[in-house]
Scaffold this motif. Structure first.
Motif, PDB file in Angstrom:
ATOM      1  N   HIS A  39       0.806  -1.219   0.000  1.00 55.97           N
ATOM      2  CA  HIS A  39       0.000   0.000   0.000  1.00 55.97           C
ATOM      3  C   HIS A  39       0.841   1.272   0.000  1.00 55.97           C
ATOM      4  O   HIS A  39       0.387   2.311  -0.494  1.00 55.97           O
ATOM      5  CB  HIS A  39      -0.933   0.010   1.215  1.00 55.97           C
ATOM      6  CG  HIS A  39      -2.099  -0.903   1.076  1.00 55.97           C
ATOM      7  ND1 HIS A  39      -3.349  -0.477   0.692  1.00 55.97           N
ATOM      8  CD2 HIS A  39      -2.204  -2.249   1.249  1.00 55.97           C
ATOM      9  CE1 HIS A  39      -4.174  -1.515   0.651  1.00 55.97           C
ATOM     10  NE2 HIS A  39      -3.502  -2.603   0.980  1.00 55.97           N
ATOM     11  N   ALA A  40       2.030   1.218   0.563  1.00 54.81           N
ATOM     12  CA  ALA A  40       2.854   2.425   0.635  1.00 54.81           C
ATOM     13  C   ALA A  40       4.292   2.026   0.912  1.00 54.81           C
ATOM     14  O   ALA A  40       4.559   0.974   1.500  1.00 54.81           O
ATOM     15  CB  ALA A  40       2.351   3.367   1.730  1.00 54.81           C
TER      16      ALA A  40
ATOM     17  N   LEU B 112       6.100   8.356   5.334  1.00 54.11           N
ATOM     18  CA  LEU B 112       4.886   7.531   5.372  1.00 54.11           C
ATOM     19  C   LEU B 112       3.791   8.229   6.174  1.00 54.11           C
ATOM     20  O   LEU B 112       2.613   8.226   5.779  1.00 54.11           O
ATOM     21  CB  LEU B 112       5.182   6.168   5.997  1.00 54.11           C
ATOM     22  CG  LEU B 112       5.832   5.077   5.157  1.00 54.11           C
ATOM     23  CD1 LEU B 112       5.826   3.768   5.924  1.00 54.11           C
ATOM     24  CD2 LEU B 112       5.123   4.888   3.820  1.00 54.11           C
TER      25      LEU B 112
ATOM     26  N   LYS C  83       2.170  11.074   4.164  1.00 49.43           N
ATOM     27  CA  LYS C  83       1.383  10.676   3.002  1.00 49.43           C
ATOM     28  C   LYS C  83       0.294   9.654   3.322  1.00 49.43           C
ATOM     29  O   LYS C  83      -0.695   9.567   2.591  1.00 49.43           O
ATOM     30  CB  LYS C  83       2.312  10.111   1.918  1.00 49.43           C
ATOM     31  CG  LYS C  83       3.316  11.114   1.372  1.00 49.43           C
ATOM     32  CD  LYS C  83       4.217  10.473   0.328  1.00 49.43           C
ATOM     33  CE  LYS C  83       5.215  11.478  -0.246  1.00 49.43           C
ATOM     34  NZ  LYS C  83       6.126  10.850  -1.243  1.00 49.43           N
ATOM     35  N   ASN C  84       0.494   8.866   4.385  1.00 49.74           N
ATOM     36  CA  ASN C  84      -0.436   7.762   4.653  1.00 49.74           C
ATOM     37  C   ASN C  84      -0.760   7.648   6.147  1.00 49.74           C
ATOM     38  O   ASN C  84      -0.629   6.572   6.744  1.00 49.74           O
ATOM     39  CB  ASN C  84       0.181   6.435   4.174  1.00 49.74           C
ATOM     40  CG  ASN C  84       0.573   6.463   2.720  1.00 49.74           C
ATOM     41  OD1 ASN C  84      -0.242   6.258   1.827  1.00 49.74           O
ATOM     42  ND2 ASN C  84       1.865   6.707   2.476  1.00 49.74           N
TER      43      ASN C  84
ATOM     44  N   LEU D  15      -3.291   4.831   7.079  1.00 49.09           N
ATOM     45  CA  LEU D  15      -2.760   3.474   6.954  1.00 49.09           C
ATOM     46  C   LEU D  15      -1.906   3.107   8.163  1.00 49.09           C
ATOM     47  O   LEU D  15      -1.997   1.993   8.692  1.00 49.09           O
ATOM     48  CB  LEU D  15      -1.916   3.340   5.683  1.00 49.09           C
ATOM     49  CG  LEU D  15      -2.650   3.187   4.349  1.00 49.09           C
ATOM     50  CD1 LEU D  15      -1.635   3.107   3.211  1.00 49.09           C
ATOM     51  CD2 LEU D  15      -3.515   1.928   4.359  1.00 49.09           C
TER      52      LEU D  15
END
Length: 486
Positions: free
Chosen positions: A24-25, A59, A62-63, A66
């Motif tokens: 996912h990332a 991370l 951006k996420n 998540l």
């Protein structure tokens, strides 16, 4: 979601993987290597932590959602590095890395002090391993040695800062030369050969065991919960988990900074005299054999810089224009950092042979790709002699992006090569899988599967013919020049 962290030599990579193996990332942060003297290779452990936190910050930016779903963390890392801590957990000196060659004399001393060394560890003593590095420190920096309270491998230094725990896994620890590899425990006899005890070592776990929990401070910094941290694996064993190499007949080639030919085994099969590594796998009751060349994709990076190209892809585009219906006029020995398998020669040097007025950048680039492939052929030969069973070979690492290099490797090794999803992510993917196994408790075979096959590269019969001759020339070139290396 599961987090995989891979502490490499050139960068730290972090990924988020779900329970369906979907990536996912991902993020990364670069690292540099210090070479203050000939054959030395060092890094500052604090730089590892800074790079890890920078990658996690990317991370988090951006996420963030998540990261809140992550259930556990798996660790992977460059093997053999000697990270020395005092009684206050302060770093005593820069970490001595896997490709450091200064401790050749100490390897001989260890085997003299403990004549049963190869039987205990399953390996010949090599400068790359951790134990001879500590003996070098004792002999050359006695004040530093006297202050050593703990010796950690690189990824396990990250673990200490993440959880406060001294812990390691079997696969990474097998590369220290202090482990009883068959018995999967620290060897007091091997530790005594370097004036250390079990108290200097972290607690041992299998790769899927939980070793601790993120501290509240780190969890807040990274944007995750106080989740479990799993033992993880050395980078090669983690790479194997990532592409499902866990049983006999399965193997992979890793085209990273170094080059690794890895074959899984269900029992202990040592063959140290040919410089074959026999280590624990990161799964219980599983081992693996491994041949290692110290410079692989790093050779391509080096020749790219040498020839003035902006990046490796630009040089590879020129190499692809070479006439591969004919053998190359130049041979290359890829020993820029010495060599392990099969030579165990830290003094070995890189060599271009056959230069003339027509030699151009493409010719040099091709010679580098072929020289690394010939070095892998050396490794394949001794692995087979050691009893390894090799049917299916998957290519992983950054060098796996080059289809041309795959054509060369398949033709030199005389074997088809498989390229699978997840192969370029490598150890971080395996680390995340180990984190998933620890939480889900699912059978290993159901999670450690081979990634979806992207393509297979078959040997080229025409290239096979001339590579068979050139491989013999490659072998003679090393034998003819090794006495000149100083």
């Amino acid at each position: 979601m599961y987090l995989g962290i891979d502490l490499g030599t050139s960068s730290v990579k972090v990924i988020i993987l779900d329970n369906q193996d979907q990536l996912h990332a991902q993020a990364s942060s670069p690292l540099t290597v210090s070479r203050p003297h000939d054959q030395w290779s060092e890094q500052n452990p604090q730089d590892w932590w800074q790079a890890t936190c920078l990658a996690m910050a990317e991370l988090k930016q951006k996420n963030p959602a998540l990261l809140q779903q992550v259930k556990s963390v798996g660790l992977s890392g460059q093997m053999h590095g000697a990270t020395l801590l005092d009684s206050q957990n302060n770093v005593i000196r820069p970490a001595i890395l896997w490709n450091d060659g200064r401790s050749e004399a100490q390897c001989k001393i260890i085997e003299q002090l403990q004549p049963n060394s190869r039987n205990i560890t399953g390996n010949i003593a090599m400068p790359g391993f951790t134990a001879p590095k500590l003996l070098w420190v004792k002999e050359n920096e006695p004040e530093n040695f006297d202050n050593v309270a703990k010796v950690l491998l690189p990824k396990d230094y990250l673990r200490l800062l993440m959880t406060g725990d001294f812990a390691s896994d079997m696969s990474d620890s097998a590369g220290t030369l202090w482990l009883d590899v068959e018995g999967r425990c620290w060897s007091e006899a091997m530790l005594a050969a370097t004036s250390l005890t079990v108290d200097h070592m972290p607690k041992l776990y299998e790769g899927t065991d939980i070793t601790g929990t993120l501290t509240a401070e780190v969890a807040e910094l990274w944007g995750v919960g106080q989740i479990p941290v799993v033992a993880g694996a050395g980078d090669n064993a983690a790479g194997a988990i990532g592409i499902g190499v866990i049983k006999p007949n399965q193997a992979f080639l890793s085209l990273g900074t170094s080059g690794v030919y890895f074959a899984a085994n269900e029992r202990y099969l040592p063959n140290p005299d040919n410089a074959v590594h026999t280590f624990c796998h990161c799964l219980s009751d599983t081992w693996h054999q491994m041949s290692v060349i110290l410079s692989a994709a790093s050779c391509l990076s080096w020749v790219t810089q040498l020839t003035g190209y902006d990046n490796e892809a630009a040089l590879l585009d020129q190499v692809a224009k070479c006439d591969f219906s004919q053998p190359n006029s130049v041979l290359f020995l890829p020993y820029l950092s010495g060599e392990r398998t099969p030579h165990n020669d830290p003094k070995a040097k890189g060599v271009f042979f056959g230069l003339d007025h027509n030699t151009d950048a493409a010719t040099l680039g091709r010679a580098v790709l072929e020289g690394v492939a010939f070095a892998f052929a050396d490794g394949q030969k001794v692995l087979l002699e050691a009893g390894a069973q090799i049917d299916d070979i998957t290519v992983i690492g950054g060098g796996a992006k080059s289809r041309l290099w795959g054509d060369i490797l398949a033709s030199v090794l005389n074997r088809p090569l498989s390229y699978r999803e997840g192969g370029e992510v490598g150890p971080a993917f395996g680390a995340a899988r180990l984190a998933r196994i620890a939480i889900e408790g699912a059978p290993v075979e159901s999670i450690c599967t081979a990634g979806q096959l992207k393509h297979t590269v078959q040997p080229n019969p025409q290239m096979q013919d001339y590579y068979a001759t050139q491989y013999q020339q490659f072998s003679r070139l090393y034998q003819s020049t090794k006495s000149l290396f100083i």
